[in-house]
Structures are given as C-alpha cells and as structure tokens.
Design a protein around this motif. Structure first.
Motif, PDB file in Angstrom:
ATOM      1  N   ALA A 163       0.826  -1.216   0.000  1.00  0.00           N
ATOM      2  CA  ALA A 163       0.000   0.000   0.000  1.00  0.00           C
ATOM      3  C   ALA A 163       0.858   1.263   0.000  1.00  0.00           C
ATOM      4  N   GLU A 164       0.399   2.260  -0.736  1.00  0.00           N
ATOM      5  CA  GLU A 164       1.045   3.578  -0.750  1.00  0.00           C
ATOM      6  C   GLU A 164      -0.003   4.612  -1.132  1.00  0.00           C
ATOM      7  N   GLU A 165      -0.628   5.190  -0.128  1.00  0.00           N
ATOM      8  CA  GLU A 165      -1.705   6.152  -0.349  1.00  0.00           C
ATOM      9  C   GLU A 165      -1.368   7.518   0.237  1.00  0.00           C
ATOM     10  N   THR A 166      -0.065   7.846   0.288  1.00  0.00           N
ATOM     11  CA  THR A 166       0.346   9.134   0.841  1.00  0.00           C
ATOM     12  C   THR A 166      -0.231  10.291   0.038  1.00  0.00           C
ATOM     13  N   ALA A 167      -0.187  10.191  -1.277  1.00  0.00           N
ATOM     14  CA  ALA A 167      -0.706  11.277  -2.118  1.00  0.00           C
ATOM     15  C   ALA A 167      -2.203  11.454  -1.908  1.00  0.00           C
ATOM     16  N   ALA A 168      -2.930  10.340  -1.807  1.00  0.00           N
ATOM     17  CA  ALA A 168      -4.371  10.437  -1.556  1.00  0.00           C
ATOM     18  C   ALA A 168      -4.633  11.034  -0.182  1.00  0.00           C
ATOM     19  N   LEU A 169      -3.857  10.635   0.806  1.00  0.00           N
ATOM     20  CA  LEU A 169      -4.026  11.167   2.157  1.00  0.00           C
ATOM     21  C   LEU A 169      -3.897  12.686   2.171  1.00  0.00           C
ATOM     22  N   ALA A 170      -2.965  13.211   1.396  1.00  0.00           N
ATOM     23  CA  ALA A 170      -2.752  14.657   1.360  1.00  0.00           C
ATOM     24  C   ALA A 170      -3.954  15.415   0.799  1.00  0.00           C
ATOM     25  N   ARG A 171      -4.845  14.713   0.091  1.00  0.00           N
ATOM     26  CA  ARG A 171      -6.030  15.367  -0.473  1.00  0.00           C
ATOM     27  C   ARG A 171      -7.254  15.270   0.432  1.00  0.00           C
ATOM     28  N   VAL A 172      -7.102  14.601   1.558  1.00  0.00           N
ATOM     29  CA  VAL A 172      -8.230  14.466   2.487  1.00  0.00           C
ATOM     30  C   VAL A 172      -8.488  15.811   3.166  1.00  0.00           C
ATOM     31  N   ALA A 173      -9.714  16.305   3.053  1.00  0.00           N
ATOM     32  CA  ALA A 173     -10.053  17.615   3.606  1.00  0.00           C
ATOM     33  C   ALA A 173     -10.922  17.532   4.850  1.00  0.00           C
ATOM     34  N   CYS A 174     -11.584  16.420   5.070  1.00  0.00           N
ATOM     35  CA  CYS A 174     -12.475  16.293   6.225  1.00  0.00           C
ATOM     36  C   CYS A 174     -11.657  16.003   7.491  1.00  0.00           C
ATOM     37  N   PRO A 175     -12.240  16.203   8.666  1.00  0.00           N
ATOM     38  CA  PRO A 175     -11.543  15.855   9.907  1.00  0.00           C
ATOM     39  C   PRO A 175     -11.176  14.381   9.938  1.00  0.00           C
ATOM     40  N   LEU A 176     -10.002  14.092  10.475  1.00  0.00           N
ATOM     41  CA  LEU A 176      -9.521  12.715  10.551  1.00  0.00           C
ATOM     42  C   LEU A 176      -9.214  12.363  11.998  1.00  0.00           C
ATOM     43  N   LEU A 177      -9.702  11.208  12.436  1.00  0.00           N
ATOM     44  CA  LEU A 177      -9.399  10.663  13.760  1.00  0.00           C
ATOM     45  C   LEU A 177      -8.649   9.358  13.585  1.00  0.00           C
ATOM     46  N   TYR A 178      -7.520   9.234  14.267  1.00  0.00           N
ATOM     47  CA  TYR A 178      -6.754   7.989  14.239  1.00  0.00           C
ATOM     48  C   TYR A 178      -6.862   7.324  15.605  1.00  0.00           C
ATOM     49  N   LEU A 179      -7.307   6.074  15.619  1.00  0.00           N
ATOM     50  CA  LEU A 179      -7.401   5.278  16.839  1.00  0.00           C
ATOM     51  C   LEU A 179      -6.303   4.219  16.839  1.00  0.00           C
ATOM     52  N   ARG A 180      -5.588   4.130  17.942  1.00  0.00           N
ATOM     53  CA  ARG A 180      -4.488   3.163  18.024  1.00  0.00           C
ATOM     54  C   ARG A 180      -4.524   2.416  19.346  1.00  0.00           C
ATOM     55  N   GLY A 181      -4.232   1.129  19.285  1.00  0.00           N
ATOM     56  CA  GLY A 181      -4.083   0.328  20.495  1.00  0.00           C
ATOM     57  C   GLY A 181      -2.641   0.375  20.969  1.00  0.00           C
ATOM     58  N   ARG A 182      -2.462   0.694  22.217  1.00  0.00           N
ATOM     59  CA  ARG A 182      -1.111   0.824  22.761  1.00  0.00           C
ATOM     60  C   ARG A 182      -0.333  -0.490  22.650  1.00  0.00           C
ATOM     61  N   ARG A 183      -1.047  -1.618  22.611  1.00  0.00           N
ATOM     62  CA  ARG A 183      -0.376  -2.923  22.571  1.00  0.00           C
ATOM     63  C   ARG A 183      -0.588  -3.619  21.222  1.00  0.00           C
ATOM     64  N   ASP A 184      -0.691  -2.825  20.176  1.00  0.00           N
ATOM     65  CA  ASP A 184      -0.843  -3.361  18.825  1.00  0.00           C
ATOM     66  C   ASP A 184       0.439  -4.081  18.419  1.00  0.00           C
ATOM     67  N   ARG A 185       0.315  -5.374  18.079  1.00  0.00           N
ATOM     68  CA  ARG A 185       1.476  -6.163  17.690  1.00  0.00           C
ATOM     69  C   ARG A 185       1.667  -6.241  16.174  1.00  0.00           C
ATOM     70  N   LEU A 186       0.757  -5.643  15.413  1.00  0.00           N
ATOM     71  CA  LEU A 186       0.814  -5.788  13.957  1.00  0.00           C
ATOM     72  C   LEU A 186       1.127  -4.490  13.223  1.00  0.00           C
ATOM     73  N   VAL A 187       0.598  -3.376  13.693  1.00  0.00           N
ATOM     74  CA  VAL A 187       0.816  -2.075  13.041  1.00  0.00           C
ATOM     75  C   VAL A 187       1.512  -1.164  14.044  1.00  0.00           C
ATOM     76  N   SER A 188       2.744  -0.799  13.741  1.00  0.00           N
ATOM     77  CA  SER A 188       3.526  -0.006  14.685  1.00  0.00           C
ATOM     78  C   SER A 188       3.072   1.459  14.694  1.00  0.00           C
ATOM     79  N   ARG A 189       3.568   2.184  15.650  1.00  0.00           N
ATOM     80  CA  ARG A 189       3.256   3.603  15.793  1.00  0.00           C
ATOM     81  C   ARG A 189       3.731   4.421  14.584  1.00  0.00           C
TER      82      ARG A 189
END
Length: 231
Positions: A163-189
């Motif tokens: 996956a590589e959606e950095t360019a698409a991310l830069a076009r996002v205009a609506c509010p964005l909320l990121y939820l993260r689990g402190r003990r996530d073993r699959l997706v790092s910070r």
C-alpha cells in the motif's frame, strides 16, 4: 448520522457487532462486508465500497486496519456527505509490526506461503487480541476464520504489504481521527506518525488495547468517535 464501517483483513464485519452497538443511537452503523470469495486488491474493493456510499446523507467513514487505504482513497475524492474519516489500527503506507526490520513487502511474501486455512486460532488471536484473547473471542474468531477464502486473504495481504496512499491522504479535507491500540502487535506507531506528518491537524486517540481495538475496546473506541465528531 450514518457511520460506514469498512472491516479489517477478514472482510466480513462479523467481529464488529459489539462496536456497532456501542455507536448507536448517536450513529447508525452500517458494515460494508466484502465478497468472501473475491481475491481482490484495493482497486476493485474501492470501487465496491464507493458504490455503497450513502446518497444525500451525512456520514462518517471508518477504515479498520486493512481497509484504511480504501477509506483514504474515498475520502480523498471528497464525496458528498462525508463528515469525517476514522482510521483504526491502520495505515496510509504499507505497515510493519513493532520492531520489524525487513521491508513491509516481505509480509505479503510471507502471506503467500502461509497455510492460511490451517493456522491455529490461538496463534491468530494472540496476534490480533493479545491479552484480550478470551474464550469468547477465541470462539468468535474461530467461526470467522472458518468462513474465509485463503485466496482472498492472500490477495488482501499482498495489497496491504504494498500500500502507498500518501498522495491520496494529502487530499483528504475532512476531519480525521486515528485510533491506536497501545499494545498493537501488527501495526507499529510509525503508521500514525506518517499520517500525522501529512495531516498535522489529525486527531489521535490511543487506548490500552490490541490490534483488534474495535473488538477489545468497543465502548471506548465508540466514545472517542462520538467526541471527535460531537455526537
């Protein structure tokens, strides 16, 4: 307001029922389940989701884990009615587990040879749920795993690992909320830090939970979304 839920790698949404219930009544949750036997990558899955967007109604779009890039693509196109984007344990660029030193694409290569249909449920649950892998969640996870098509899962693993959606991310205009689990073993910070670098105004909430954050911390995650979007 409606909340469109795009499920993680399993694509079924069957493990999101507790979270969906916690969103109500302020949100009207709707899970977009993916075709179980379609070995699709992000392009056809994005088209599939786009065809199911609410028409003439305000909505929030949530991408769980694997589905984050799909949610980002759709948000970048700024569809009518979109009021916010939530990414949970997800990414804009191919993720790596904490401490992983090889290229993220290696995860897709590993997925190509894993005996997906024969993996022990406890091993999968340990990765996804960690300390929250109760007997109830083991049973629910086992039931979902039994319905999955290995070819579809391999296709999704390959898509996520490239996956590589950095360019698409830069076009996002609506509010964005990121939820993260402190003990996530699959997706790092690092996945969150990459998103924050592109969208510095993005909101961030970290909960004491695993990768399956919407399962283990359903009420807390739903409350964070309600606060973020004043519902």
């Amino acid at each position: 307001m409606r909340c469109l839920l795009l499920p993680g790698m399993d694509g079924t949404g069957a493990l999101l029922s507790d979270f969906a219930a916690a969103l109500a009544p302020q949100f009207r949750p709707e899970v977009v389940a993916y075709p179980r036997d379609a070995a699709w990558g992000y392009d056809p899955l994005t088209d599939y989701v786009r065809a199911r967007l609410p028409r003439d109604q305000p909505f929030v779009l949530l991408g769980e884990s694997f589905s984050g890039p799909i949610a980002i693509r759709i948000a970048a196109s700024r569809p009518d009615g979109l009021r916010g984007l939530v990414l949970c344990a997800s990414f804009a660029r191919a993720p790596s587990p904490p401490g992983w030193r090889l290229p993220a694409s290696w995860l897709g290569r590993i997925g190509a040879v894993l005996p997906i249909g024969r993996l022990p449920t406890r091993l999968t649950a340990a990765a996804m749920l960690g300390a929250w892998a109760s007997e109830e969640w083991l049973t629910r996870t086992r039931e979902v795993l039994a319905t999955l098509d290995p070819a579809a899962i391999r296709a999704r693993m390959h898509a996520g690992s490239t996956a590589e959606e950095t360019a698409a991310l830069a076009r996002v205009a609506c509010p964005l909320l990121y939820l993260r689990g402190r003990r996530d073993r699959l997706v790092s910070r690092h996945s969150w830090e990459h998103i924050r670098a592109i969208l510095p105004l993005a909101n961030y909430v970290e909960l004491d939970g695993p990768h399956f954050l919407l399962q283990a911390k359903a009420v807390e995650a739903a409350d964070a979304i309600k606060r973020a979007f004043a519902i």
